[in-house]
Motif scaffolding. Structure first.
Motif, PDB file in Angstrom:
ATOM      1  N   UNK A 154      -4.546 -30.556   9.531  1.00 16.77           N
ATOM      2  CA  UNK A 154      -5.122 -29.267   9.912  1.00 16.77           C
ATOM      3  C   UNK A 154      -6.638 -29.419  10.046  1.00 16.77           C
ATOM      4  N   UNK A 155      -7.232 -28.451  10.680  1.00 10.91           N
ATOM      5  CA  UNK A 155      -8.687 -28.447  10.838  1.00 10.91           C
ATOM      6  C   UNK A 155      -9.173 -27.027  10.600  1.00 10.91           C
ATOM      7  N   UNK A 156      -9.753 -26.802   9.420  1.00 15.50           N
ATOM      8  CA  UNK A 156     -10.216 -25.467   9.079  1.00 15.50           C
ATOM      9  C   UNK A 156     -11.656 -25.538   8.577  1.00 15.50           C
ATOM     10  N   UNK A 157     -12.055 -24.602   7.731  1.00 17.94           N
ATOM     11  CA  UNK A 157     -13.420 -24.583   7.227  1.00 17.94           C
ATOM     12  C   UNK A 157     -13.773 -25.790   6.391  1.00 17.94           C
ATOM     13  N   UNK A 158     -12.762 -26.493   5.889  1.00 16.98           N
ATOM     14  CA  UNK A 158     -12.993 -27.701   5.098  1.00 16.98           C
ATOM     15  C   UNK A 158     -12.962 -28.961   5.950  1.00 16.98           C
TER      16      UNK A 158
END
Length: 329
Positions: A154-158
């Motif tokens: 996944x690719x999120x705020x982290x």
């Protein structure tokens, strides 16, 4: 008929209950499976995870509890009449993760499994031992004794990272867009003892309405399983009705691998080299897939009678296609 079913999750477990009824083995026990009709279930272990020192096998346990009469019918997973004292005590100690909760009855199963793992038993032997209590009326075996885990990129705020499938599915409800789904360990895993033999001895393989990516797909990723199944008559039941999953969030998994959420697209993804027949819902009547016999039937497993009728339709199509295949030889 001797039928092999690669299954995972709630849809697969409920379909199996209908299949037992359709074949007249719904009152069967493990000891009398040497009857005219036999069902062997190859359970997905890609969803397995280790938490709190326990090895948790959600799909194996869901099949075992559902067929053994111990499942929570309302939610489709976990034990009936469950309590959560252990979960509450773990939270009081600050133990994480808090997004995955085990019921007390369910925890007992995992403790038995953990003790047998520590004693050196393979997962296949452990599953057989657990089934001695539940008597599911089928032969249940894991797809492999080797450790395989599904992770989601996944690719999120982290930033871009990989998390366990269970965290993505339960904690985030598959709301985080998935860039990739990875089956860690699958490339080295071998089929569990008896898996290939069961497929070779089967009259047909029936793929239930399980998640095509992380349930059925995980099983097919194990060396030799897809090839063995492709040599048999294989009939699948679509987990998609009218461009939406029958249950759960399979559409998020399909998006991650670039497959459209439709009955036809899932059949094409599984492939005409594997599938001979494909059951779709009446809402998807008219679906055509090159090289695959497509039939429309009501797919909603709204109750025991509807589920049995669906399973019988799959068995009848498998028998018809097997006879056609024999006649072409």
């Amino acid at each position: 008929m001797r039928i092999v079913v690669p299954a995972g999750g709630i849809g697969g477990a409920r379909f199996l209950r209908g299949l037992r009824a359709a074949l007249g083995t719904d009152a069967a026990t493990e000891s009398n499976q040497a009857t005219e009709n036999q069902i062997t279930v190859i359970g997905n272990t890609g969803d397995d995870i280790t938490l709190f020192g326990l090895r948790i096998c959600p799909d194996l346990d869901t099949v075992m509890y559902t067929l053994g009469g111990g499942i929570n019918e309302e939610q489709g997973w976990g034990r009936t009449d469950e309590s959560f004292t252990v979960k509450e005590e773990l939270a009081a100690y600050g133990m994480k993760p808090t997004w995955f909760g085990l019921g007390d009855r369910d925890t007992a199963t995992h403790i038995v499994r953990a003790q047998m793992i520590a004693a050196g038993y393979p997962l296949s032997a452990i599953t057989t031992a657990l089934c001695d209590r539940w008597q599911p009326g089928v032969r249940l075996m894991p797809m492999t004794d080797d450790q395989v885990e599904t992770h989601v990129v996944v690719n999120d705020g982290d930033g871009r990272r990989a998390i366990h499938f269970q965290e993505w599915w339960i904690r985030h409800r598959a709301a985080l867009p998935a860039e990739e789904i990875i089956s860690l360990g699958a490339e080295k895993a071998k089929p569990a003892p008896g898996v290939i033999r069961a497929i070779r001895n089967a009259d047909a393989v029936i793929i239930p309405p399980s998640n095509p990516v992380v349930s059925v797909g995980s099983i097919l990723n194990i060396e030799g399983i897809r090839e063995a199944m492709a040599a048999k008559t294989v009939v699948g039941v679509s987990p998609i009705i009218g461009d939406a999953p029958v249950r759960g969030m399979a559409d998020a998994c399909l998006d991650a691998i670039g497959v459209r959420t439709s009955a036809g697209a899932v059949a094409e993804h599984l492939g005409s080299d594997l599938l001979d027949g494909w059951l779709v819902d009446e809402a998807d009547a008219g679906t055509e897939v090159d090289g695959i016999e497509v039939r429309s039937r009501p797919l909603y497993m709204s109750g025991p009678e509807a589920t049995e009728a669906l399973a019988r339709a799959a068995v009848d199509l498998a028998a018809e296609l097997s006879e056609r295949r024999a006649g072409q030889r």
